[in-house]
Design an enzyme around this catalytic site. Structure first.
Site, PDB file in Angstrom:
ATOM      1  N   ILE A 107       0.474 -13.138  -2.448  1.00 32.30           N
ATOM      2  CA  ILE A 107       0.378 -12.637  -1.083  1.00 32.30           C
ATOM      3  C   ILE A 107       0.085 -11.143  -1.094  1.00 32.30           C
ATOM      4  O   ILE A 107       0.493 -10.428  -2.006  1.00 32.30           O
ATOM      5  CB  ILE A 107       1.683 -12.942  -0.298  1.00 32.30           C
ATOM      6  CG1 ILE A 107       1.569 -12.503   1.163  1.00 32.30           C
ATOM      7  CG2 ILE A 107       2.898 -12.345  -0.970  1.00 32.30           C
ATOM      8  CD1 ILE A 107       2.743 -12.967   2.042  1.00 32.30           C
ATOM      9  N   CYS A 108      -0.647 -10.704  -0.090  1.00 28.16           N
ATOM     10  CA  CYS A 108      -0.921  -9.282   0.124  1.00 28.16           C
ATOM     11  C   CYS A 108      -1.614  -8.670  -1.107  1.00 28.16           C
ATOM     12  O   CYS A 108      -2.595  -9.198  -1.594  1.00 28.16           O
ATOM     13  CB  CYS A 108       0.374  -8.563   0.481  1.00 28.16           C
ATOM     14  SG  CYS A 108       0.171  -6.867   1.076  1.00 28.16           S
ATOM     15  N   GLY A 109      -1.091  -7.578  -1.632  1.00 30.85           N
ATOM     16  CA  GLY A 109      -1.736  -6.883  -2.733  1.00 30.85           C
ATOM     17  C   GLY A 109      -1.886  -7.696  -3.995  1.00 30.85           C
ATOM     18  O   GLY A 109      -2.765  -7.419  -4.815  1.00 30.85           O
TER      19      GLY A 109
END
Length: 207
Positions: A107-109
């Site tokens: 998730i995300c980065g």
């Protein structure tokens, strides 16, 4: 019952909110299809404690050098400021997991690291934004990008920073943590707080 391990990657500046739903419910046997079938263990680059963005200190259960896909049901990789500096050791671990047929959730980065490793090119996926992925030369998967909170495709779960609830839903689906009916009710209840959905979840799990 043989308890399977879900490994949670931890590192400095770990984004506390991105893995919370997933970890809390994996460790909570209530309403699960096979209660207590999974446990969560933390894995880090070194044995030293890390500090999350929320200021929590986490002492890892093991290091990535001791991580073997054969001993794992899934590797969860939350976002963190560390991803802006690479954290390539977990991207390589993700490659070994997917090659072994063991699911990975990012998730995300953490999705940036998968893009740099070329792991998003042949699977449907999402991230914070397509433009953030196209900055790396190894990424050629623009036609597989989906502008959705979370996406699951052939053992890979991806999500953007604001999709932590959907991230958890897709993780649970991949692990078959709940029956499909209980999972739909869980997600609806978490989104709306409608008590009828809570009781629907309980009924579906009892069935």
């Amino acid at each position: 019952m043989d308890v399977k391990t879900v490994h949670l990657a931890v590192y400095e500046t770990l984004a506390d909110w991105e893995y919370g739903h997933a970890v809390a419910h994996i460790n909570n046997p209530r309403f699960q299809r096979r209660p207590g079938a999974y446990r969560v263990r933390t894995v880090a680059g070194t044995a030293a404690p890390i500090t999350t963005l929320g200021g929590l200190r986490v002492t890892p259960d093991l290091t990535v050098d001791d991580l073997d896909p054969a001993d794992s049901a899934m590797l969860i990789m939350p976002g963190a400021g560390e991803w802006q500096r690479g954290n390539a050791v977990f991207a390589r671990a993700a490659r070994s997991f997917l090659s072994a047929g063991v699911p990975v959730a990012a998730i995300c980065g953490a999705t940036y690291a998968l893009a740099r490793e070329g792991l998003l090119n042949d699977r449907d996926h999402t991230s914070n934004a397509l433009s953030s992925l196209t900055k790396t030369r190894a990424y050629t998967g623009t036609d597989r990008y989906r502008d959705e909170p979370a996406v699951r495709d052939r053992g890979l779960v991806t999500a953007g920073a604001t999709g932590s609830l959907e991230f958890a839903r897709e993780i649970f689906a991949e692990l078959e943590l709940y029956t499909p009916e209980a999972l739909d009710a869980w997600y609806g209840f978490q989104r709306t707080g409608d008590p009828k959905l809570y009781f629907r979840m309980a009924k579906a799990s009892a069935a």
